[in-house]
Design an enzyme around this catalytic site. Structure first.
Site, PDB file in Angstrom:
ATOM      1  CG  ASN A  96      -0.180  -0.200   2.568  1.00 42.12           C
ATOM      2  OD1 ASN A  96       0.821  -0.948   2.447  1.00 42.12           O
ATOM      3  ND2 ASN A  96      -0.728   0.224   3.577  1.00 42.12           N
ATOM      4  CG  ASP A 306      -3.288  -4.901  10.458  1.00 44.99           C
ATOM      5  OD1 ASP A 306      -2.441  -4.915   9.471  1.00 44.99           O
ATOM      6  OD2 ASP A 306      -4.455  -4.475  10.584  1.00 44.99           O
ATOM      7  N   GLY A 325      -6.516   2.394  10.879  1.00 44.23           N
ATOM      8  CA  GLY A 325      -5.062   2.079  11.262  1.00 44.23           C
ATOM      9  C   GLY A 325      -4.697   2.294  12.714  1.00 44.23           C
TER      10      GLY A 325
END
Length: 417
Positions: A96, A306, A325
């Site tokens: 990303n 993550d 996030g």
């Protein structure tokens, strides 16, 4: 450099020194001696740390930085320093970026940027061109350049035929396909878990069904095609049950969950703190309990931070407009260690290597030194000062943790906090 670890307790079930406290001599990146006591010589650096424990190097299967394109969030060089000081010797980096990592040249750039680092960087190539979910990217070329898996980060493959073709094609070179578990038509414009809490707060919800329906579809496709599928960051009780049943059938399926889904619930959202805006969303205590059970019975293969740095301009805004996030590398070990015993914690931080086909060596004489150094004891309140990342969007600020990483010895280098 050469290092002598003094009074290090080994946590490695595959090592003959498991649970023993020993001195370990490392020369030119290789473990050359392990004894109860080793006398230091002039050409070694002694490492003496309080309650030092070591294990095989930790691996995080879901990490984002920013470079290229979003360097204000995190550069590769600084991100690898964060990983090292958080105890990780290897990370899998998502595509990303801008441009998206969807070709062999982009993979080569990432490998080149990290080649002199103590932390090994393993790129995940995009499954589709520009992560748009329309045309499959050049998977084989990316694997030849160093990609270890293929997936569109936080973007579900809505076209089932595209995932079917990817699973079939990747079998030709033993490629690992990742499929993010969300059916977008069910999720709609939701941003938090659809439950009592979303109603109380007036926030649009993403039902657990959105995740579970996508996983059920993907498992049907896997059963039809064969191949190897990894479902990252599952978050619901039903998701655990679906994958448990698929493993019982013999399907080549693996999955991960995150530290925050194991330890936080949607009750945190009462403050509207955007650091708790993550995808999949934080779920209920029932889901947390099911995830922990999934770890205990082997359904969940690994736990990831993550780690997703988001700059302040895109995080400290209205909840509706903030990006998803949380950072997580720095808090991963200490938080996971509060809910699992130390051997389980280490297993969840190292098991992913076999699934992503990353070399793993036990702590024995003659083996390469790829080690995480840590103290498993001591209660700590995680604060913003503990966040080493350039972006400070941590969901764990103010939370209690247990133990802390010291750093790593890997690729012939030592990095400590």
């Amino acid at each position: 450099m050469n290092f002598l670890l003094k009074a290090a307790t080994v946590i490695d079930s595959k090592s003959p020194f498991h649970r023993q406290t020993v001195d370990i001599l490392i020369e030119n990146g290789v473990i050359t001696d392990i004894k109860k006591t080793i006398k230091a010589s002039d050409h070694v650096e002694e490492v003496i740390l309080d309650n030092l424990h070591i294990s095989q190097g930790w691996f995080d299967s879901s990490v984002s930085f920013g470079e290229p394109g979003y360097e204000e969030r995190e550069t590769i060089d600084h991100g690898l320093q964060v990983a090292a000081k958080s105890g990780f010797t290897a990370i899998a980096l998502h595509p990303n970026t801008l441009p998206v990592t969807d070709n062999s040249t982009a993979i080569g750039f990432l490998k080149g940027k990290s080649q002199n680092s103590a932390v090994s960087l393993y790129p995940i190539g995009a499954l589709t061109i520009q992560c748009k979910g329309v045309d499959m990217a050049e998977l084989y070329d990316m694997q030849q350049a160093g990609a270890i898996a293929f997936g569109d980060y936080k973007k579900a493959i809505q076209n089932p035929n595209l995932l079917k073709i990817a699973l079939l094609y990747a079998q030709n070179f033993n490629g690992l396909v990742l499929s993010f578990p969300q059916e977008n038509n069910i999720a709609g414009k939701g941003m938090v878990n659809e439950e009592e809490q979303s109603t109380l707060l007036g926030l649009k919800g993403i039902p657990a069904l959105a995740e579970e329906l996508q996983i059920a579809r993907d498992l049907f496709l896997l059963e039809y095609t064969g191949g190897t599928l990894h479902i990252p960051t599952i978050s619901t009780a039903k998701s655990v049950a679906l994958i448990r049943d698929a493993k019982a059938k013999g399907l080549q399926i693996s999955c991960s969950t995150t530290v925050h889904h194991l330890t936080l619930t949607d009750k945190e959202l009462v403050t509207f703190d955007t650091n708790y805006k993550v995808l999949p969303p934080l779920r209920t205590q029932k889901d947390v309990d099911a995830l922990v059970k999934g770890i205990n019975d082997g359904t969940i293969d690994m736990v990831t931070s993550d780690h997703q740095p988001i700059d302040v301009e895109h995080k400290k805004v209205e909840f509706d407009h903030s990006k998803y996030g949380t950072t997580g590398l720095e808090s991963a070990f200490g938080t996971l260690n509060t809910i699992l015993d130390i051997e389980q914690t280490i297993a969840m931080l190292t098991n992913g290597k076999s699934i992503f086909k990353i070399e793993s060596e036990s702590i024995e004489i003659g083996n390469k030194a790829d080690l995480s150094l840590f103290n498993p004891t001591g209660d700590i309140t995680f604060t913003e000062e503990h966040v080493i990342s350039s972006s400070k969007n941590s969901a764990f600020i103010g939370k209690s943790t247990k133990g802390a990483p010291y750093g790593i010895i890997a690729n012939g280098k030592m990095i400590l906090k």
